[in-house]
Design a protein around this motif. Structure first.
Motif, short mmCIF file in Angstrom:
data_model
loop_
_atom_site.label_atom_id
_atom_site.label_comp_id
_atom_site.label_asym_id
_atom_site.label_seq_id
_atom_site.Cartn_x
_atom_site.Cartn_y
_atom_site.Cartn_z
N ILE A 183 1.50 -54.87 13.05
CA ILE A 183 2.66 -54.87 12.16
C ILE A 183 3.94 -54.98 12.97
O ILE A 183 4.85 -55.74 12.63
CB ILE A 183 2.65 -53.62 11.26
CG1 ILE A 183 1.54 -53.74 10.22
CG2 ILE A 183 4.01 -53.40 10.60
CD1 ILE A 183 1.29 -52.47 9.43
N LEU A 184 4.01 -54.23 14.05
CA LEU A 184 5.20 -54.27 14.91
C LEU A 184 5.37 -55.66 15.54
O LEU A 184 6.48 -56.17 15.62
CB LEU A 184 5.10 -53.20 15.99
CG LEU A 184 6.33 -53.02 16.87
CD1 LEU A 184 7.57 -52.71 16.03
CD2 LEU A 184 6.09 -51.89 17.87
N VAL A 185 4.26 -56.27 15.93
CA VAL A 185 4.34 -57.64 16.49
C VAL A 185 4.88 -58.61 15.43
O VAL A 185 5.74 -59.44 15.73
CB VAL A 185 2.96 -58.10 17.01
CG1 VAL A 185 2.95 -59.59 17.32
CG2 VAL A 185 2.56 -57.30 18.24
N TRP A 186 4.41 -58.49 14.18
CA TRP A 186 4.92 -59.35 13.12
C TRP A 186 6.41 -59.11 12.90
O TRP A 186 7.18 -60.06 12.69
CB TRP A 186 4.17 -59.12 11.81
CG TRP A 186 2.88 -59.89 11.69
CD1 TRP A 186 1.64 -59.38 11.53
CD2 TRP A 186 2.72 -61.31 11.70
NE1 TRP A 186 0.71 -60.40 11.46
CE2 TRP A 186 1.35 -61.59 11.56
CE3 TRP A 186 3.61 -62.39 11.84
CZ2 TRP A 186 0.85 -62.89 11.51
CZ3 TRP A 186 3.10 -63.68 11.80
CH2 TRP A 186 1.73 -63.91 11.64
N GLY A 216 10.97 -52.68 11.93
CA GLY A 216 9.54 -52.91 12.20
C GLY A 216 8.84 -51.66 12.68
O GLY A 216 7.71 -51.38 12.29
N VAL A 217 9.53 -50.88 13.51
CA VAL A 217 8.97 -49.61 13.98
C VAL A 217 8.75 -48.67 12.79
O VAL A 217 7.71 -48.02 12.67
CB VAL A 217 9.88 -48.97 15.05
CG1 VAL A 217 9.47 -47.53 15.34
CG2 VAL A 217 9.86 -49.79 16.33
N VAL A 218 9.74 -48.62 11.89
CA VAL A 218 9.60 -47.77 10.70
C VAL A 218 8.43 -48.26 9.84
O VAL A 218 7.61 -47.46 9.37
CB VAL A 218 10.92 -47.74 9.89
CG1 VAL A 218 10.73 -47.07 8.55
CG2 VAL A 218 12.01 -47.05 10.69
N TRP A 219 8.34 -49.56 9.63
CA TRP A 219 7.26 -50.15 8.84
C TRP A 219 5.91 -49.80 9.45
O TRP A 219 4.97 -49.37 8.76
CB TRP A 219 7.49 -51.65 8.74
CG TRP A 219 6.44 -52.45 8.04
CD1 TRP A 219 5.55 -52.04 7.09
CD2 TRP A 219 6.18 -53.85 8.21
NE1 TRP A 219 4.77 -53.08 6.67
CE2 TRP A 219 5.14 -54.20 7.34
CE3 TRP A 219 6.75 -54.84 9.02
CZ2 TRP A 219 4.63 -55.49 7.26
CZ3 TRP A 219 6.26 -56.13 8.93
CH2 TRP A 219 5.22 -56.45 8.07
#
Length: 169
Positions: free
Chosen positions: A10-13, A116-119
């Motif tokens: 997810i973070l990569v996306w 992204g970190v939060v996601w």
């Protein structure tokens, strides 16, 4: 480790969306198709592996779950990462959602990465809660007949999801 892998994906996306790579997927149908087919292949392989494991007696399946082998954590991390990265809808989600919450007054790249970190953290926390709930019901889940049923359901569902991803559904 699977949750860590999925959250890393997810973070990569999110980072890909922040630097504009996900936008390329939206603009290039061939690249999007390649990611979609790759994700479908991962899902189909996981389903086939699950069905293949049914060849063993139910007691052996239970022992496989209970006995952790060295290096299995790394494999779990790779499975979580591959599943997350093989989901092109996550990239589209990152491109369509993250920019809505970024203002032009601050550092756009850092803001997108922070989102992204939060996601990834929220997704990881949800998966951890899910795993915790399953662990609490372990006495039911570890019964050989239930494990076999879950292997059948999972083994059939994953390839179906793979076909749906490949078809663009």
């Amino acid at each position: 480790m699977t949750v860590v892998g999925a959250s890393t994906g997810i973070l990569v996306w999110a980072i890909a969306a922040a630097v504009g790579l996900s936008a390329v997927l939206l603009a290039n149908p061939g690249a999007y198709l390649a990611i979609r087919i790759g994700g479908a292949a991962v899902l189909c392989a996981l389903g086939a592996q699950t069905l293949w494991s049914l060849r063993q007696p139910a007691v052996a399946l239970l022992k496989m779950v209970e006995e952790r082998k060295p290096g299995e954590g790394g494999r779990s991390l790779v499975v979580g990462l591959a599943t997350s990265l093989g989901n092109p809808k996550a990239g589209v989600f990152a491109v369509s959602l993250l920019p809505q919450f970024v203002t032009a007054q601050g550092p756009v790249l850092a803001s997108c990465i922070a989102l992204g970190v939060v996601w990834a953290a929220v997704s990881g926390a949800w998966f951890c809660c899910f795993v915790w709930a399953i662990d609490k019901g372990r006495s039911q889940v570890t019964r050989p007949k239930f494990r076999r049923l879950m292997h059948v359901i999972t083994g059939v569902t994953l390839p179906c999801l793979g076909v749906a991803v490949a078809a663009g559904a």
